[in-house]
Design an enzyme around this catalytic site. Structure first.
Site, mmCIF file in Angstrom:
data_model
loop_
_atom_site.group_PDB
_atom_site.id
_atom_site.type_symbol
_atom_site.label_atom_id
_atom_site.label_comp_id
_atom_site.label_asym_id
_atom_site.label_seq_id
_atom_site.Cartn_x
_atom_site.Cartn_y
_atom_site.Cartn_z
ATOM 1 N N CYS A 2 0.828 -1.201 0.000
ATOM 2 C CA CYS A 2 0.000 0.000 0.000
ATOM 3 C C CYS A 2 0.868 1.258 0.000
ATOM 4 C CB CYS A 2 -0.875 0.025 1.241
ATOM 5 S SG CYS A 2 -1.783 -1.492 1.503
ATOM 6 N N ARG A 28 4.709 -0.202 -6.366
ATOM 7 C CA ARG A 28 4.705 -1.078 -5.190
ATOM 8 C C ARG A 28 3.620 -2.154 -5.282
ATOM 9 N NH1 ARG A 28 5.947 0.618 0.145
ATOM 10 N NH2 ARG A 28 7.920 1.672 0.108
ATOM 11 N N TRP A 75 -3.384 -2.563 -1.218
ATOM 12 C CA TRP A 75 -3.128 -3.955 -1.595
ATOM 13 C C TRP A 75 -3.896 -4.788 -0.573
ATOM 14 C CZ3 TRP A 75 -0.660 -8.475 0.142
ATOM 15 C CH2 TRP A 75 -0.284 -9.387 -0.858
ATOM 16 N N ASN A 105 -1.481 1.952 6.105
ATOM 17 C CA ASN A 105 -0.720 0.800 5.606
ATOM 18 C C ASN A 105 -0.410 -0.095 6.793
ATOM 19 O OD1 ASN A 105 -0.609 2.109 3.190
ATOM 20 N ND2 ASN A 105 1.583 2.533 3.238
ATOM 21 N N GLY A 106 -0.404 -1.409 6.601
ATOM 22 C CA GLY A 106 -0.045 -2.315 7.688
ATOM 23 C C GLY A 106 -1.229 -3.175 8.084
ATOM 24 N N GLU A 484 16.166 -18.493 -9.356
ATOM 25 C CA GLU A 484 15.847 -17.084 -9.599
ATOM 26 C C GLU A 484 15.306 -16.894 -11.019
ATOM 27 O OE1 GLU A 484 15.308 -14.507 -8.102
ATOM 28 O OE2 GLU A 484 15.772 -12.786 -9.353
ATOM 29 N N LYS A 488 11.658 -15.332 -11.820
ATOM 30 C CA LYS A 488 11.448 -14.166 -12.697
ATOM 31 C C LYS A 488 10.406 -14.500 -13.760
ATOM 32 C CE LYS A 488 12.760 -11.644 -10.805
ATOM 33 N NZ LYS A 488 13.522 -11.513 -9.619
ATOM 34 N N GLU A 491 6.776 -14.882 -12.191
ATOM 35 C CA GLU A 491 6.095 -13.718 -11.625
ATOM 36 C C GLU A 491 5.680 -12.694 -12.671
ATOM 37 O OE1 GLU A 491 8.270 -11.624 -8.565
ATOM 38 O OE2 GLU A 491 10.141 -11.829 -9.630
ATOM 39 N N HIS A 507 15.089 -37.778 -10.231
ATOM 40 C CA HIS A 507 14.372 -38.138 -9.001
ATOM 41 C C HIS A 507 12.941 -37.625 -9.024
ATOM 42 C CE1 HIS A 507 18.061 -39.699 -7.332
ATOM 43 N NE2 HIS A 507 18.677 -38.582 -7.691
ATOM 44 N N LYS A 606 5.633 -4.581 -4.361
ATOM 45 C CA LYS A 606 7.081 -4.385 -4.372
ATOM 46 C C LYS A 606 7.695 -4.595 -2.992
ATOM 47 C CE LYS A 606 11.052 -3.342 -6.040
ATOM 48 N NZ LYS A 606 11.692 -4.446 -6.783
HETATM 49 C C1 F6R Z 1 10.957 -11.106 -6.691
HETATM 50 C C2 F6R Z 1 11.022 -10.169 -5.584
HETATM 51 C C3 F6R Z 1 10.658 -10.660 -4.228
HETATM 52 C C4 F6R Z 1 11.526 -9.988 -3.148
HETATM 53 C C5 F6R Z 1 11.035 -10.386 -1.749
HETATM 54 C C6 F6R Z 1 11.903 -9.812 -0.654
HETATM 55 O O1 F6R Z 1 11.326 -10.514 -7.903
HETATM 56 O O2 F6R Z 1 11.341 -9.024 -5.756
HETATM 57 O O3 F6R Z 1 10.740 -12.046 -4.143
HETATM 58 O O4 F6R Z 1 12.853 -10.370 -3.326
HETATM 59 O O5 F6R Z 1 9.720 -9.941 -1.573
HETATM 60 O O6 F6R Z 1 11.928 -8.416 -0.716
HETATM 61 P P1 F6R Z 1 13.077 -7.572 -0.052
HETATM 62 O O7 F6R Z 1 14.342 -7.884 -0.746
HETATM 63 O O8 F6R Z 1 12.657 -6.137 -0.206
HETATM 64 O O9 F6R Z 1 13.135 -7.982 1.403
#
Ligand code: F6R
Length: 611
Positions: A2, A28, A75, A105-106, A484, A488, A491, A507, A606
């Site tokens: 948010c 975000r 959010w 927020n929260g 990773e 990517k 997502e 396996h 984000k």
């Molecule tokens: C994926 C991504 C998330 C963050 C995760 C942790 O592309 O960005 O998986 O890596 O939410 O976020 P941070 O690094 O801000 O603690």
């Protein structure tokens, strides 16, 4: 997640600043948005379950304007993403006109008990949110002084919050409070502002105060008054935040994610900062003593940052010989583990505000592990404040939800940590240090050369865009890179993708391999290459289509069913940092070919500031 923007100005209309602030926070992630203004002696608001651009159109349709107001991107946590749950929420004496407007927020943990109490006082709830509880509580406690009411209200709240509110009866005042969720104040001669992220105020003001947990703030024109959790006046210094407007500009790129992938040579170079020697001071004044005491390492993180931690385990164990455990923060905080005070607890976080990682850190400290270090991209974040030691990566603001330059700069910092721990344990002689530093200095140009592969990767992306599943394989320190790459792709393109250590194929996952299942392989010329080649034969024998990122010495040739892109060099221990770049580009171009919202993938945020 948010986002909050609030403003109180001297007569001028602050609506465009609020809307623009929300636009800057869109990255975000959110599923509804809203704005409330003080207008003609009353509270006016409009809310939307669409994008901020839609809200902007509604604001102009309804001719909303005012010099005091708040705005929000939501959010959903409590209650569906629907207009009646979108913020701002209003409250007023039961049966009367709205008097309080509030955004939050929260998560308020005791919202159910408070809801019952406020229902008993006659308040009617229009939403399922925990936020509406705060709005009614504030109104309930209001006695002609909004600042006083907010200070009393927050004493009743359990959980995490950043709040902004204003009152119909005090038109020249906006108040705010923070506990566990970020909130900053922006100041200027003609107006004062609140925002959940200084980026929201880029181009409006660069004079920023960072509120601390427990702070409550009173904003009027020409006055910013902060009290701490004990109600004492608190002096929060004003920082001139370097012009970061550029971060919000796309320039020649189609998306922020693409821009951020291409910024990686610069981001890694900035993170290295002309480094000419390895020393504990890179991680803070107390690092020398802490590193001498360290017998083991525990890394805590989420998502992409967790994969950075997984890669670091290979480096720390190989270079420093220290046993290293890597744990998903949201799991670690709830399990019974065996604490050891000689552990160096390392948190990794782009935002420095991830609720699970912060909670895991606090859990580790409660267990007596006081030697803490964070690798973080935001110097003013809670994570940096909570840790004894820190290393600030210099990726710059990352706007695309999918993390790219934050990841490669985290890896760069973690490699420096591995070298420093090795040095502290007498395992890094001068020649080895010089060799590693030379390789690190070469890293930005190695990434630059890899970016030149983009046209070849676009060729592959068209095929991937027509698939619904993909496997990513790696071995050793490239296994986290495979994970990773899969994250990517899933997502941002919504293709189901899984990362596996190649040796695990037979396996289980080999059962999935058909011509319709592209198998991406990270295949540098390392000690596991011959083993990896055998794994690839297993895929080919079942008709699987291989997409291999090899390097100059790998010697895997293009042939039917085997598609090879050769990386420009051989990067030794730093290879994971370079090899992730083509996987980022593959995910990006596949998502573009599928027409998804690359920078704001569905359901994701984000900065994950709730559990
Ligand atoms: C994926 C991504 C998330 C963050 C995760 C942790 O592309 O960005 O998986 O890596 O939410 O976020 P941070 O690094 O801000 O603690």
């Amino acid at each position: 997640m948010c986002g909050i923007v609030g403003a109180v100005a001297l007569g001028s209309d602050i609506t465009p600043i609020l809307v623009e602030g929300l636009q800057r926070l869109e990255y975000r992630g959110y599923d509804s948005c809203g704005i409330a203004l003080h207008m003609d002696g009353a509270l006016r608001r409009t809310r939307s379950t669409s994008r901020v651009a839609d809200l902007k159109a509604l604001v102009s349709r309804d001719a909303l304007a005012g010099s005091t107001g708040i705005a929000h991107t939501r959010w959903a946590t409590h209650g569906a993403p629907a207009t009646h749950n979108a913020h701002p929420h209003f409250s007023g004496r039961p049966g009367g006109q709205p008097r309080i407007a509030l955004v939050h927020n929260g998560i308020i943990e005791n919202h159910e008990a408070l809801r019952e109490e406020l229902r008993g006082a006659g308040y009617v709830f229009e939403s399922q949110t925990d936020t509406e509880v705060i709005a009614h509580l504030l109104d309930h406690l209001y006695n002609d002084d909004l600042f006083d009411a907010l200070q009393r209200a927050v004493r009743r709240l359990q959980g995490a919050y950043a709040i902004a509110a204003f009152c119909r009866d005090e038109p020249h005042r906006v108040v705010g409070a923070r506990n566990g969720s970020p909130l900053v104040v922006g100041t200027s001669e003609s107006a004062n502002y609140l925002a959940s992220d200084a980026l929201a105020l880029a181009g409006t003001t660069d004079q920023i105060l960072y509120l601390e947990d427990g702070d409550v703030v009173d904003l009027q024109v020409g006055r910013v008054w902060v009290v701490d959790s004990e109600g004492r006046a608190a002096d929060r210094p004003v920082h001139t935040v370097p012009a970061f407007t550029a971060a919000a500009e796309l320039g020649p790129y189609r998306h922020y994610m693409q821009k951020e992938i291409f910024e990686q040579p610069r981001a890694v170079a900035d993170t290295l900062q002309d480094l000419d020697t390895i020393s504990p001071e890179l991680f803070g004044d107390a690092a020398y003593k802490v590193f001498q005491e360290t017998q083991r390492v525990l890394i805590l993180a989420c998502g992409t940052s967790y994969y950075a931690g997984m890669t670091a385990k290979y480096w720390i164990e190989a270079l420093a010989g220290l046993p290293t455990a890597v744990e998903i923060a949201s799991e670690y905080r709830y399990r019974t583990s065996v604490p050891d005070p000689s552990t160096l607890v390392v948190t990794i976080s782009q935002s420095g505000e991830t609720a699970d990682t912060l909670a895991a850190l606090k859990h580790a400290r409660r267990q007596g592990m006081e030697n803490t270090l964070t690798i973080c991209n935001v110097a003013s974040s809670a994570m940096v404040r909570e840790c004894k030691l820190g290393f600030i990566t210099r990726a710059g603001v990352e706007i695309g939800v999918a993390s790219t330059k934050a990841f490669t700069t985290q890896l760069t910092a973690l490699f420096l940590l591995a070298l420093t721990l090795a040095q502290s344990r007498g395992k890094l002689d001068d020649a080895a240090e010089a060799e590693h530093l030379k390789a690190l200095r070469h890293l930005p140009s190695a990434i630059q050369a890899t970016l030149a592969l983009e046209p070849h990767i676009i060729g592959w992306a068209d095929t991937f865009a027509r698939r619904e599943n993909a496997l990513f394989l790696g071995r050793g320190m490239h296994y986290p890179i495979a994970l990773e790459g899969a994250l990517k792709l899933k997502e941002i393109s919504y293709i189901h993708a899984e990362g596996y250590p190649a040796g695990e194929l037979k396996h289980g996952p080999l059962a999935l391999v058909t011509e319709q299942m592209p198998v991406v392989t990270v295949a540098p010329n390392d000690t596991l290459l011959e083993k990896l080649k055998s794994n690839l034969q297993e895929v080919r024998a079942r008709g699987g289509q291989l997409y291999v990122f090899s390097d100059t010495a790998t010697r895997i040739a293009n042939e039917p069913g085997v598609h090879v892109i050769q990386m420009p060099g051989d990067y030794g221990m730093l290879s994971p940092i370079v090899h992730v770049v083509p996987l980022q580009l593959l995910a990006y171009h596949t998502a573009c070919a599928r027409g998804t919202d690359v920078d704001k993938p569905r359901n994701l945020a984000k900065s994950v500031t709730v559990e």
